[in-house]
Every structure is written in C-alpha cells, then in structure tokens.
Design a protein around this motif. Structure first.
Motif, PDB file in Angstrom:
ATOM      1  N   ARG A  16       0.837  -1.196   0.000  1.00 18.36           N
ATOM      2  CA  ARG A  16       0.000   0.000   0.000  1.00 18.36           C
ATOM      3  C   ARG A  16       0.873   1.248   0.000  1.00 18.36           C
ATOM      4  NH1 ARG A  16      -3.368  -0.523   5.154  1.00 18.36           N
ATOM      5  NH2 ARG A  16      -1.367  -1.314   5.899  1.00 18.36           N
ATOM      6  N   ASP A  69      -3.634   4.652   5.112  1.00 17.66           N
ATOM      7  CA  ASP A  69      -4.813   5.006   5.889  1.00 17.66           C
ATOM      8  C   ASP A  69      -4.821   4.238   7.209  1.00 17.66           C
ATOM      9  OD1 ASP A  69      -7.291   5.541   6.918  1.00 17.66           O
ATOM     10  OD2 ASP A  69      -8.388   5.113   5.069  1.00 17.66           O
ATOM     11  N   ARG A  71      -7.042   3.852   9.268  1.00 16.96           N
ATOM     12  CA  ARG A  71      -8.300   3.142   9.495  1.00 16.96           C
ATOM     13  C   ARG A  71      -8.249   1.723   8.956  1.00 16.96           C
ATOM     14  NH1 ARG A  71     -12.276   7.348   6.722  1.00 16.96           N
ATOM     15  NH2 ARG A  71     -10.565   7.185   5.207  1.00 16.96           N
ATOM     16  N   GLN A  72      -7.271   1.438   8.107  1.00 16.18           N
ATOM     17  CA  GLN A  72      -7.151   0.095   7.534  1.00 16.18           C
ATOM     18  C   GLN A  72      -6.285  -0.841   8.369  1.00 16.18           C
ATOM     19  OE1 GLN A  72      -5.818   0.226   3.480  1.00 16.18           O
ATOM     20  NE2 GLN A  72      -7.780   0.959   2.697  1.00 16.18           N
ATOM     21  N   LEU A  75      -8.149  -3.822   9.612  1.00 20.26           N
ATOM     22  CA  LEU A  75      -8.443  -4.709   8.492  1.00 20.26           C
ATOM     23  C   LEU A  75      -7.210  -5.515   8.095  1.00 20.26           C
ATOM     24  CD1 LEU A  75     -10.729  -2.735   5.987  1.00 20.26           C
ATOM     25  CD2 LEU A  75     -11.292  -4.803   7.275  1.00 20.26           C
ATOM     26  N   LYS A  76      -6.062  -4.864   8.122  1.00 25.01           N
ATOM     27  CA  LYS A  76      -4.817  -5.558   7.796  1.00 25.01           C
ATOM     28  C   LYS A  76      -4.563  -6.695   8.780  1.00 25.01           C
ATOM     29  CE  LYS A  76      -0.959  -3.682   9.026  1.00 25.01           C
ATOM     30  NZ  LYS A  76       0.209  -2.756   9.136  1.00 25.01           N
ATOM     31  N   THR A 110      -2.809  -0.510  -2.971  1.00 27.49           N
ATOM     32  CA  THR A 110      -3.729   0.608  -3.126  1.00 27.49           C
ATOM     33  C   THR A 110      -3.726   1.050  -4.580  1.00 27.49           C
ATOM     34  OG1 THR A 110      -3.220   1.363  -0.882  1.00 27.49           O
ATOM     35  CG2 THR A 110      -4.328   2.932  -2.339  1.00 27.49           C
ATOM     36  N   LEU A 139      -7.701  -3.230   0.221  1.00 24.84           N
ATOM     37  CA  LEU A 139      -8.618  -3.279   1.355  1.00 24.84           C
ATOM     38  C   LEU A 139      -9.833  -2.378   1.165  1.00 24.84           C
ATOM     39  CD1 LEU A 139      -6.047  -3.312   4.304  1.00 24.84           C
ATOM     40  CD2 LEU A 139      -7.476  -5.219   3.522  1.00 24.84           C
ATOM     41  N   GLY A 140      -9.738  -1.402   0.260  1.00 22.92           N
ATOM     42  CA  GLY A 140     -10.885  -0.565  -0.030  1.00 22.92           C
ATOM     43  C   GLY A 140     -12.056  -1.345  -0.600  1.00 22.92           C
ATOM     44  N   ASP A 143     -14.986  -1.888   1.796  1.00 19.13           N
ATOM     45  CA  ASP A 143     -15.935  -0.781   1.937  1.00 19.13           C
ATOM     46  C   ASP A 143     -17.032  -0.872   0.881  1.00 19.13           C
ATOM     47  OD1 ASP A 143     -14.584   0.320   4.103  1.00 19.13           O
ATOM     48  OD2 ASP A 143     -13.317   1.590   2.833  1.00 19.13           O
TER      49      ASP A 143
END
Length: 287
Positions: A16, A69, A71-72, A75-76, A110, A139-140, A143
C-alpha cells in the motif's frame, strides 16, 4: 468472528502506498467505477461499463514507506489472521490427496499493483495470480462490499479472502492448468461455463475453510454464516448484471448466479471435504 488474538500470517506483503497511482477513468463517474470493479471481479470486461455510462514485509506502511490510511490497520490485522487460519486448514486436507500445501502470499495494495499476471488496477477486485502464487487485495474493496452491495461484516470479508485462497488450492491440485487448457479450445460461451464451475468450486473451498475454522477453532459467531452467504449472493453474476445493465445474460456468466454461489459455499461449509466440491462432475447447480 472471534479473530482478535489469533495468529497472524507472515505471508503478507504490504505494498500500500507504493506510488503506482491510478489511471484516469473513462467517463461514468464514481458509480460506474464501482460497478466496473464488481464486473471485473466476476471476469467481465469493465470497459463495457466505463465506456457505456518486489515487495516489502507485513508492516504499517506501503512498499515505498509512504503512510497508509490508519483506518485500515485493523483490516490488515484481520486479513493476516484469516490467511493464517487458511494455512492451518489446508495442509491436512490436501496431504491425503498426495499434495503438499505451499502457502500463498497475500499482497495488500492501493489503486494499482504489479503481479506476474500483469499490472492491475484495483477495479479488478481481489484476485489470485497462479504464476506467482499470490492473492492481491485492495482493502478498499471491503468498503464497497459493505456500503454499495449490502454485504457487511467480518465473515463476509473472510469469505472473500478464503475464496481467493480456494483458487490457490485449485492451482496446487492442477485444476487451474486443466481449466486454462480446456478454455483455450472452447467457444466463448463454453469457456464461460467452465469458468463458472471453477469459480463455484473456489466458493465451495471457501466453505470448507469455514467448516474447519468452526469445527476445530470455534471462530464463528452468531450471524457469521448469514454474512458469508450474503456476500456470496451479492456478487453473483445475475445480481451484478442486473445492477450494472438492468438485465441478466446467463450465457455471459463467469462466476455463477447468486443462487449457485450460495449453494456451493453452503455445500463446503456443511460437508467440509474436497470431494464434496467437485463442481466439474456435478455441474453448477441452482439457477
């Protein structure tokens, strides 16, 4: 899912923020890009939507050292735990078949990524590349799976990862090479039909992982099964075609209908064996 505190796989490559960037879109706006993402996930041609309407280790930064990000980050960690659990599941299932499980690597990226299958935009969705035995994931995508396609929840996300690992299992079993060789000699319609069987088997293999994750490690919580089935349904060819173009063209299916995807994911979850997932012998099932 009860994933917090689980073992994290060391087979994560975090690219990313690597700076490859994103190519300019061809008309259609953000909504068309989202639809194109799911079309490509199902093996279709995103141009029809758009025109019509060396890697570093698992870390907190991308391959170039650029910040990503924050916020990820959870998730990672989640993806690393799911991948580790697939690593714990598949060796014992393949050993009786005379196949040694080689762990795949999972690449986080990304916007764009380079792979042995070429440079790909995130619009392709999660994908597996047989030549380098890697799963690629922006990872987006999670969403979009949640907000636009109504498939929320961590188990829905785990299903996506397990499906791509299912393609890796097919590669190890020699199924991917056989399908590729056969498709090259077929008409487009017949090649699409064979692709559907391959994708449905990967769904069934994802179900096998879920079966053993629950039976051996009790990872699932109430509602998780429904999340996984919801994700399988949300990315059925018929559902995506209806959303993208307002009509369904069964002969162009490459991944299977929502009903078929749910059927085979459920089959894997209920039976938990490779033998139960022979879509090539039994056919697609469902509608």
């Amino acid at each position: 899912m009860k994933w917090q505190g689980g073992r994290r796989s060391s087979n994560i490559e975090d690219r990313r923020g690597s700076g490859l960037g994103r190519p300019l879109a061809v008309g259609g706006g953000a909504a068309s890009i989202v639809v194109a993402l799911l079309v490509m996930l199902l093996g279709g041609d995103p141009s029809e939507v758009l025109q019509g309407g060396g890697p570093g280790p698992y870390s907190g930064t991308g391959g170039s050292g650029q910040p990503v990000d924050p916020r990820q980050e959870e998730l990672k960690d989640f993806v690393a735990v799911v991948l580790a659990d697939t690593e714990d599941t598949w060796p014992g299932l393949l050993e009786p078949l005379g196949v040694q499980y080689a762990q795949p690597r999972l690449v986080l990226f990304t916007d764009m990524v380079r792979s042995a299958c070429g440079t790909q935009d995130s619009a392709v969705g999660p994908f597996y590349c047989p030549p380098d035995q890697r799963v690629y994931l922006d990872l987006g995508f999670f969403d979009e799976l949640d907000r636009r396609f109504g498939a929320p929840g961590d188990f829905a996300q785990a299903y996506v990862v397990a499906h791509e690992v299912g393609h890796h299992v097919q590669n190890l079993l020699g199924i991917s090479d056989q399908v590729h060789a056969q498709r090259s000699r077929m008409s487009k319609a017949d090649a699409n039909a064979l692709s559907v069987l391959q994708e449905l088997q990967a769904d069934c293999f994802a179900g096998i992982w879920a079966h053993h994750a629950q039976r051996q490690r009790q990872l699932l919580e109430q509602g998780d099964v429904e999340e996984g089935l919801g994700a399988a349904s949300a990315i059925g060819d018929d559902t995506l075609q209806r959303r993208a173009q307002g009509r369904v063209v069964p002969e162009s299916f490459t991944h299977g209908s929502s009903e078929q995807r749910v059927h085979w994911f459920r089959r894997g979850m209920e039976q938990g064996t490779v033998e139960a997932c022979d879509t090539f012998r039994e056919g697609a099932g469902g509608r």
